[in-house]
Scaffold this active site. Structure first.
Site, PDB file in Angstrom:
ATOM      1  CG  ASP A   1      -0.227   3.823   4.453  1.00 43.08           C
ATOM      2  OD1 ASP A   1      -0.095   2.478   3.464  1.00 43.08           O
ATOM      3  OD2 ASP A   1      -0.879   3.675   5.260  1.00 43.08           O
ATOM      4  CG  HIS A   2       2.802   0.668   4.598  1.00 40.37           C
ATOM      5  ND1 HIS A   2       3.447   0.006   5.911  1.00 40.37           N
ATOM      6  CD2 HIS A   2       1.561   0.855   4.771  1.00 40.37           C
ATOM      7  CE1 HIS A   2       2.105   0.587   6.611  1.00 40.37           C
ATOM      8  NE2 HIS A   2       1.109   0.766   6.076  1.00 40.37           N
TER       9      HIS A   2
ATOM     10  CG  ASP B   1      -1.618  -1.409   7.240  1.00 38.94           C
ATOM     11  OD1 ASP B   1      -2.193  -0.855   6.509  1.00 38.94           O
ATOM     12  OD2 ASP B   1      -0.606  -0.308   8.085  1.00 38.94           O
TER      13      ASP B   1
ATOM     14  CG  HIS C   1      -3.869  -5.255   5.218  1.00 40.97           C
ATOM     15  ND1 HIS C   1      -4.782  -4.772   5.843  1.00 40.97           N
ATOM     16  CD2 HIS C   1      -3.471  -4.112   4.754  1.00 40.97           C
ATOM     17  CE1 HIS C   1      -5.305  -3.295   5.745  1.00 40.97           C
ATOM     18  NE2 HIS C   1      -4.393  -2.872   4.697  1.00 40.97           N
TER      19      HIS C   1
ATOM     20  CG  HIS D   1      -2.085  -1.361   0.939  1.00 39.77           C
ATOM     21  ND1 HIS D   1      -2.662  -1.354   2.479  1.00 39.77           N
ATOM     22  CD2 HIS D   1      -2.529  -1.687   0.340  1.00 39.77           C
ATOM     23  CE1 HIS D   1      -4.045  -1.696   1.772  1.00 39.77           C
ATOM     24  NE2 HIS D   1      -3.895  -1.532   0.142  1.00 39.77           N
TER      25      HIS D   1
END
Length: 303
Positions: free
Chosen positions: A65-66, A206, A138, A63
């Site tokens: 944001d990682h 997550d 997740h 994702h």
């Protein structure tokens, strides 16, 4: 000694006071990064740590944001004249994802070694670390990481002398090396006592609570765990989006009994995580709110 710094503690989007997810550790001249969200470079500069020694980068999942901070970080490392290889560890699709991001960072002066995680759990040996990647829960393929630094048993000088082992070999045996000279073989187990407690850090974001997290956080020196929501009435939302509340993280820690837990990966709406600590500490007392730049030094226990 292991240095640990939570560079970014935010989830979903960066905020003026909170960068996105990233953790850095330093051991024996080697630096390891887990995730590389937006703002990682700024957080590193604020901390005063160097980019150049980063030789291992682990990803929990892909994702934005990682991983969105990776292209800029690679360019900065290249501009620092790094030529040594960088090893990347991550879920299936690692090389494809990184190469897609490298469209804006196509030329680097160092090679990248890709190690794609296979199955529900895999162990990697890297620069003095034993890195265990373990599957979590997740809405995309996602892993947590357990970083362990083993510690050999005490060197027994009397045994070494009785065995006639030359002193010039003692330090090499202490490091685990097997030595052969003039038909004789000297082994570490000939002069070392039982293995001693090492250092253990477990990191996961997550995910819903899983048995794999509880197992790998067992007796850790530091457990860094997702806490997307502090409010107890957000549990249904956490279930829907496969995240965790503070209380759920604390219940995992109560089972695993680490020495301490830091919460991280906060929702952008969660502006003051410290306000929820009193109720969370009723579940697991050694809980602390993570924040950008929060760091600690973990040393081998005295024995």
């Amino acid at each position: 000694m292991l240095d640990v710094c939570l560079l970014g503690s935010g989830g979903m989007m960066p905020l003026p006071y909170r960068w996105l997810t990233s953790l850095m550790t330093r051991f024996n001249g080697s630096s390891l990064l887990i995730d590389c969200g937006e703002g990682t470079q700024i957080a590193l500069r604020e901390k005063g740590w160097s980019f150049k020694p980063i030789d291992t980068i682990c990803f929990t999942h892909y994702h934005g944001d990682h991983i969105s901070g990776l292209p800029g970080l690679l360019l900065t490392m290249g501009n620092a004249e790094r030529t040594e290889p960088v090893t990347m560890i991550g879920p299936k699709g690692l090389e494809r994802v990184v190469n897609a991001l490298r469209v804006v960072a196509p030329e680097l002066p160092f090679p990248i070694i890709y190690k794609e995680i296979q199955g529900t759990e895999q162990v990697f040996e890297q620069n003095g670390y034993r890195i265990t990647a373990f599957r979590v829960n997740h809405n995309v393929l996602c892993y947590g990481y357990c970083l362990e630094i083993d510690r050999a048993g005490r060197f027994d000088v009397d045994r070494a002398r009785e065995a006639g082992i030359p002193m010039k070999f003692w330090s090499r045996l202490q490091k685990g090396e097997v030595i052969e000279e003039e038909g004789r073989i000297f082994r570490p187990e000939d002069v070392l006592g039982p293995a001693r407690r090492g250092i253990k850090v477990t990191y996961t974001t997550d995910t819903r609570p899983t048995e794999s997290i509880a197992q790998h956080a067992k007796d850790a020196d530091l457990f860094i765990c997702e806490g997307m929501y502090g409010e107890t009435d957000k549990e249904a939302k956490a279930v829907e989006h496969k995240h965790m509340t503070f209380a759920e993280a604390a219940r995992l820690a109560r089972r695993a009994q680490p020495r301490q837990m830091w919460l991280t990966h906060y929702s952008p709406s969660l502006t003051r995580p410290e306000e929820y600590m009193e109720q969370v500490r009723r579940i697991f007392p050694n809980t602390y709110p993570g924040k950008d730049g929060k760091s600690t030094e973990l040393d081998f226990p005295d024995e």
